[in-house]
Design an enzyme around this catalytic site. Structure first.
Site, PDB file in Angstrom:
ATOM      1  N   SER A   1       0.841  -1.200   0.000  1.00  0.00           N
ATOM      2  CA  SER A   1       0.000   0.000   0.000  1.00  0.00           C
ATOM      3  C   SER A   1       0.875   1.249   0.000  1.00  0.00           C
ATOM      4  CB  SER A   1      -0.884   0.050   1.250  1.00  0.00           C
ATOM      5  OG  SER A   1      -1.673  -1.101   1.335  1.00  0.00           O
TER       6      SER A   1
ATOM      7  N   HIS B   1      -9.881  -6.163  -8.979  1.00  0.00           N
ATOM      8  CA  HIS B   1      -8.880  -5.832  -7.971  1.00  0.00           C
ATOM      9  C   HIS B   1      -7.690  -6.774  -8.023  1.00  0.00           C
ATOM     10  CE1 HIS B   1     -10.927  -2.648  -5.577  1.00  0.00           C
ATOM     11  NE2 HIS B   1     -11.941  -3.112  -6.271  1.00  0.00           N
TER      12      HIS B   1
ATOM     13  N   HIS C   1      -1.885 -11.834   1.336  1.00  0.00           N
ATOM     14  CA  HIS C   1      -1.654 -11.687   2.771  1.00  0.00           C
ATOM     15  C   HIS C   1      -2.139 -12.931   3.516  1.00  0.00           C
ATOM     16  CE1 HIS C   1      -1.869  -7.489   1.337  1.00  0.00           C
ATOM     17  NE2 HIS C   1      -1.012  -7.230   2.310  1.00  0.00           N
TER      18      HIS C   1
ATOM     19  N   TYR D   1      -3.824 -13.019   6.117  1.00  0.00           N
ATOM     20  CA  TYR D   1      -5.181 -12.866   6.663  1.00  0.00           C
ATOM     21  C   TYR D   1      -6.259 -13.169   5.636  1.00  0.00           C
ATOM     22  CZ  TYR D   1      -4.817  -8.162   4.563  1.00  0.00           C
ATOM     23  OH  TYR D   1      -4.636  -7.117   3.708  1.00  0.00           O
ATOM     24  N   GLU D   2      -5.878 -13.358   4.350  1.00  0.00           N
ATOM     25  CA  GLU D   2      -6.908 -13.582   3.334  1.00  0.00           C
ATOM     26  C   GLU D   2      -7.519 -14.976   3.451  1.00  0.00           C
ATOM     27  OE1 GLU D   2      -5.975 -11.861  -0.646  1.00  0.00           O
ATOM     28  OE2 GLU D   2      -4.244 -11.029   0.412  1.00  0.00           O
TER      29      GLU D   2
ATOM     30  N   ALA E   1       3.011  -0.844   4.004  1.00  0.00           N
ATOM     31  CA  ALA E   1       2.542   0.231   4.876  1.00  0.00           C
ATOM     32  C   ALA E   1       2.543  -0.343   6.285  1.00  0.00           C
ATOM     33  CB  ALA E   1       1.138   0.669   4.483  1.00  0.00           C
TER      34      ALA E   1
ATOM     35  N   MET F   1       1.048  -6.251   8.617  1.00  0.00           N
ATOM     36  CA  MET F   1       0.385  -7.535   8.349  1.00  0.00           C
ATOM     37  C   MET F   1       0.961  -8.267   7.141  1.00  0.00           C
ATOM     38  SD  MET F   1      -3.541  -6.280   8.903  1.00  0.00           S
ATOM     39  CE  MET F   1      -3.968  -5.057  10.149  1.00  0.00           C
ATOM     40  N   SER F   2       2.210  -7.990   6.787  1.00  0.00           N
ATOM     41  CA  SER F   2       2.763  -8.626   5.576  1.00  0.00           C
ATOM     42  C   SER F   2       4.262  -8.838   5.716  1.00  0.00           C
ATOM     43  CB  SER F   2       2.474  -7.747   4.355  1.00  0.00           C
ATOM     44  OG  SER F   2       3.231  -6.550   4.429  1.00  0.00           O
TER      45      SER F   2
ATOM     46  N   ASN G   1       0.535   5.505  10.225  1.00  0.00           N
ATOM     47  CA  ASN G   1      -0.183   5.847  11.453  1.00  0.00           C
ATOM     48  C   ASN G   1       0.660   5.450  12.659  1.00  0.00           C
ATOM     49  OD1 ASN G   1      -1.198   3.060  10.250  1.00  0.00           O
ATOM     50  ND2 ASN G   1      -1.268   2.883  12.497  1.00  0.00           N
TER      51      ASN G   1
ATOM     52  N   HIS H   1      -8.776   0.787   7.275  1.00  0.00           N
ATOM     53  CA  HIS H   1      -8.059   0.555   6.024  1.00  0.00           C
ATOM     54  C   HIS H   1      -8.074   1.826   5.175  1.00  0.00           C
ATOM     55  CE1 HIS H   1      -6.111  -1.751   2.974  1.00  0.00           C
ATOM     56  NE2 HIS H   1      -7.111  -1.639   2.117  1.00  0.00           N
TER      57      HIS H   1
HETATM   58  N1  HPA Z   1      -1.142  -2.182  12.171  1.00  0.00           N
HETATM   59  C1  HPA Z   1      -1.007  -3.205  11.285  1.00  0.00           C
HETATM   60  N2  HPA Z   1      -0.833  -3.027   9.992  1.00  0.00           N
HETATM   61  C2  HPA Z   1      -0.779  -1.759   9.536  1.00  0.00           C
HETATM   62  C3  HPA Z   1      -0.902  -0.664  10.386  1.00  0.00           C
HETATM   63  C4  HPA Z   1      -1.084  -0.890  11.779  1.00  0.00           C
HETATM   64  O1  HPA Z   1      -1.196   0.033  12.612  1.00  0.00           O
HETATM   65  N3  HPA Z   1      -0.793   0.447   9.602  1.00  0.00           N
HETATM   66  C5  HPA Z   1      -0.615   0.024   8.339  1.00  0.00           C
HETATM   67  N4  HPA Z   1      -0.595  -1.323   8.271  1.00  0.00           N
END
Ligand code: HPA
Length: 264
Positions: free
Chosen positions: A24, A55, A77, A79-80, A107, A202-203, A226, A238
């Site tokens: 991302s 997508h 990922h 989690y998918e 990200a 998460m990756s 963040n 997201h």
């Molecule tokens: N946590 C997990 N994955 C993320 C985050 C987060 O705060 N920000 C971007 N991907």
């Protein structure tokens, strides 16, 4: 036709040496690819297939500077589906194509008060918190992969030099993998801080393990979108990740393009 034959056929004379995975916020890198050839994952056996129409991912072949690259826009990922080996075929295919290095981007959330959103961080090591491995089920002694220097120190020194040359600030730190898809709790963020993490996401970790198993050198970069849950008043979502990533995208992509062009 298997994916390797499809790609070899479409690549013509081009012989990619660096594989790149775009997370991302890093999609702007594709604007730096010259003589680009695009192959949708739907044409590549064993690549992650779209779960939502329109997508899907795309494999880009081309050059950045003089560097021949294969760029994966879109990853699978954990989690998918719960499976963490969704990138095994793509990475094996790109290695068979001739790639010797994997550059990963993602990200991530910062757990360091001094590393705010829009920072860029070179990953120096990781914490595999779910303790899941894409190598479970492999046979042979090479499954016992050495994870010391998994994030290649020579490549990351080179990346740091390129950033310095651009006047860009590049943090360095440890990435803690959470399976997701839910964001962390504030207690989990405090745990990650105590365990020595600098960022959470998460990756990336499964791909690093796969790449080391294949003998690929790894360089990885996080774009901080963040602060971790509970560290600020913002509500994580997201959509928030994507909008923050969008803002930092052009600058991050320019740095990444310069790093790719400078890699051995
Ligand atoms: N946590 C997990 N994955 C993320 C985050 C987060 O705060 N920000 C971007 N991907």
């Amino acid at each position: 036709m298997n994916a390797l034959d499809t790609i070899t056929h479409r690549a013509g004379q081009l012989q990619p040496r660096i594989a790149v995975v775009l997370g991302s916020g890093w999609g702007g890198l594709t604007e730096h690819i010259v003589d680009a050839i695009q192959i949708p994952y739907t044409e590549l056996d064993g690549f992650p297939q779209p779960t939502v129409a329109g997508h899907g991912g795309t494999l880009w072949l081309g050059r950045i500077g003089t560097q021949p690259v294969a760029v994966m826009s879109g990853r699978q990922h954990g989690y998918e589906s719960g499976a963490v080996d969704g990138m095994a075929v793509p990475l094996r295919t790109l290695q068979a194509l001739g790639c010797h290095t994997l550059v990963q981007t993602n990200a991530a959330g910062s757990v360091r008060p001094d590393m705010p959103p829009h920072s860029l961080m070179l990953i120096t090591d990781h914490l595999n918190l779910p303790q899941r491995s894409p190598l479970v089920g492999q046979a042979g002694n090479d499954r016992f992969v050495n994870m010391v220097n998994a994030y290649d120190s020579e490549l990351h020194r080179l990346a740091a030099r390129v950033a310095k040359g651009q006047g860009a600030t590049l943090f360095e730190g440890i990435y803690a993998w959470f399976l997701g898809p839910q964001f962390e709790t504030p207690a989990e963020i405090r745990m990650a801080q105590r365990l020595g993490a600098d960022a959470v996401g998460m990756s990336t970790v499964p791909e690093t393990i796969l790449a080391r198993h294949l003998g690929l050198r790894v360089l990885a970069l996080s774009m901080i979108t963040n602060f971790g849950a509970g560290m600020s008043s913002e509500t994580l979502s997201h959509a928030h990740t994507l909008s923050q990533a969008q803002e930092g995208s052009a600058r991050a992509s320019r740095l990444l393009a310069d790093i790719l062009a400078a890699l051995p």
